[in-house]
Design a protein around this motif. Structure first.
Motif, PDB file in Angstrom:
ATOM      1  N   CYS A  67      20.765   8.358  10.303  1.00 22.32           N
ATOM      2  CA  CYS A  67      21.037   7.016   9.769  1.00 22.32           C
ATOM      3  C   CYS A  67      20.349   5.939  10.602  1.00 22.32           C
TER       4      CYS A  67
ATOM      5  N   CYS B  15      26.192   4.116   4.549  1.00 18.49           N
ATOM      6  CA  CYS B  15      26.025   5.562   4.647  1.00 18.49           C
ATOM      7  C   CYS B  15      26.234   6.218   3.286  1.00 18.49           C
TER       8      CYS B  15
ATOM      9  N   ASN C 105      21.350   6.148   2.623  1.00 20.94           N
ATOM     10  CA  ASN C 105      20.746   7.464   2.877  1.00 20.94           C
ATOM     11  C   ASN C 105      21.418   8.546   2.036  1.00 20.94           C
TER      12      ASN C 105
ATOM     13  N   HIS D  42      30.608   8.543  13.849  1.00 19.51           N
ATOM     14  CA  HIS D  42      29.289   8.294  13.262  1.00 19.51           C
ATOM     15  C   HIS D  42      28.713   6.903  13.584  1.00 19.51           C
TER      16      HIS D  42
ATOM     17  N   TRP E 185      23.236  14.308  12.907  1.00 21.45           N
ATOM     18  CA  TRP E 185      23.670  13.436  11.813  1.00 21.45           C
ATOM     19  C   TRP E 185      23.456  11.948  12.118  1.00 21.45           C
TER      20      TRP E 185
HETATM   21 ZN    ZN Z   1      25.489   7.641   7.950  1.00 21.36          ZN
END
Ligand code: ZN
Ligand code: 5CA
Length: 409
Positions: free
Chosen positions: A228, A43, A81, A253, A224
């Motif tokens: 990803c 990430c 990302n 996440h 969010w």
């Molecule tokens: Zn991420």
């Protein structure tokens, strides 16, 4: 988006060992056995402020993963990302009266400079959230059409119950999840949700905020976690080797991302290991953009600190530990760097083969960089006290430190 230039990785004699790494999902070490091309997704930043030492420490951990794999003569497919549209970025742009896109571009450019200076190897693909939107929309539509997502006042939520494996990444109970969800970008108290933990996949356009065409979802912007997942599935597919980030990403996440991917594909798991770096603190509190207790890599560089010393300071802590940045940590790294440089500047020295082996073994053992540094310290002390007769040994040490630890002596 473009990444940053790769520093050269010197070739070493022999071959490295296979990586054993701590996996948050199983709570233990896993021996990864990637094919000829190891696959890792890490990430990236939300670019509303400059790279701080906490970010750098996390990227350092995954740079070591890449270096260990390269040393086993594998190729590495590394994807990262940039969350170049999200609430914190829009809030900061608003606060400072600047354009959000210009802010993101400027901070991403600074991040690339910092990564280059620290000799972090670049990802093969470096991808922004905004440029990924055309790929995200069909995934959200698919989740909705298969009943894994639902609409609430124009927004679209993922139903965590749609993934039978939900909860396996973090292993947390519902109460702990709820607390963290509220702290880390979720909205557990919003009325009308099927489960308070359900995360947003698509946010309908809000007044004064940027929005994009979402096909049957209507105008809006992506949540969010799906950002990803869309990038990882597009470039790596399911079952990739490592999903990486700081420990604050384990929940929600990475938990949510894994569930999105598993619901979408019906396959399990998304990643073979979920790897999390500890949090770096300053003055007793986690370094974070929202708190503002930050030490910036770019500021240290401007102040004339050698990036190799910053890197050594990061390496002097185990990646899984939470640790505190202090002036002393940096000072110790500057001293160590000076001693190492003097030791490798001679034409001969103590034998290097055993040392290269020790560095390899330390890193393969859950990226034990502090043990690798201790091994180089021992060789350096021997060189200082007794010297040695192995011609070219200092050159081998220098190349090994560069190839395996990313420090140019
Ligand atoms: Zn991420
Ligand atoms: N853009 C998202 C990930 S998709 C994000 O979390 N961005 S970030 O800028 O907030 O953080 C980037 C990376 O740095 C994440 O892996 C995060 O876990 C890590 N990180 C943030 N603060 C710290 C810290 N104090 N110590 C160690 N790592 C940190």
């Amino acid at each position: 988006m473009h990444a940053w230039p790769a520093s050269e990785v010197p070739a070493l004699p022999g071959q490295g060992r296979d990586l054993r790494i701590h996996d948050t999902a199983t709570g233990g070490l896993v021996i990864l056995d990637p094919g000829p091309v190891a696959r890792i997704y890490v990430c990236g930043i939300t670019p509303y402020d400059a790279t701080h030492i906490g970010h750098a420490a996390t990227y350092n951990a995954f740079d070591l993963v890449q270096r260990v794999w390269l040393d086993t003569k594998r190729q590495v497919h590394y994807v990262q990302n940039v969350t170049d549209v999200d609430d914190p970025l829009l809030e900061r742009a608003q606060r400072d009266g600047i354009d959000w896109a210009a802010l993101a571009e400027q901070e991403t450019a600074l991040f690339r400079e910092d990564m280059t200076a620290l000799r972090m190897l670049p990802p093969r693909q470096y991808i922004g959230a905004v440029e990924s939107i055309p790929g995200i929309v069909p995934l959200v539509e698919r989740l909705r059409d298969m009943g894994a997502a639902y609409e609430l006042e124009g927004d679209v939520y993922f139903s965590v119950e749609s993934d039978p494996h939900f909860g396996k990444v973090s292993g947390l109970d519902a109460a702990a999840m709820r607390l963290l969800s509220a702290e880390r970008g979720g909205d557990p108290d919003r009325p009308g949700k099927k489960n308070p933990l359900d995360p947003m996949l698509w946010m309908a356009a809000r007044e004064g905020e940027p929005s994009w065409d979402g096909g049957s979802l209507g105008r809006g912007r992506p949540g969010w976690h799906i950002e990803c997942v869309a990038i990882a599935l597009d470039h790596l597919g399911m079952g990739f080797d490592i999903q990486g980030g700081g420990s604050d990403l384990a929940f929600p996440h990475h938990e949510m991302g894994a569930s999105h991917a598993q619901a979408l594909t019906g396959e399990f798991p998304m990643a073979k290991a979920y790897v999390h770096a500890g949090m770096v603190a300053l003055d007793g509190e986690k370094m974070s953009k929202s708190k503002g207790n930050l030490v910036f890599v770019s500021k240290l560089r401007r102040d004339g600190v050698d990036p190799a010393a910053i890197r050594l300071a990061l390496l002097s802590h185990h990646y899984r530990a939470d640790w505190e940045w202090t002036d002393q940590v940096l000072q110790d790294a500057v001293t160590r760097l000076g001693r190492w440089r003097a030791a490798v500047s001679r034409p001969d020295g103590p034998p290097a083969e055993a040392l290269v082996d020790e560095i390899r073994e330390a890193l393969a053992n859950d990226l034990d960089a502090p043990a690798a540094l201790t091994a180089v310290d021992r060789w350096t002390a021997q060189q200082e006290q007794h010297g040695g007769t192995d011609e070219g040994a200092p050159g081998v040490v220098s190349r090994a430190v560069d190839a395996l630890l990313g420090v140019a002596l």
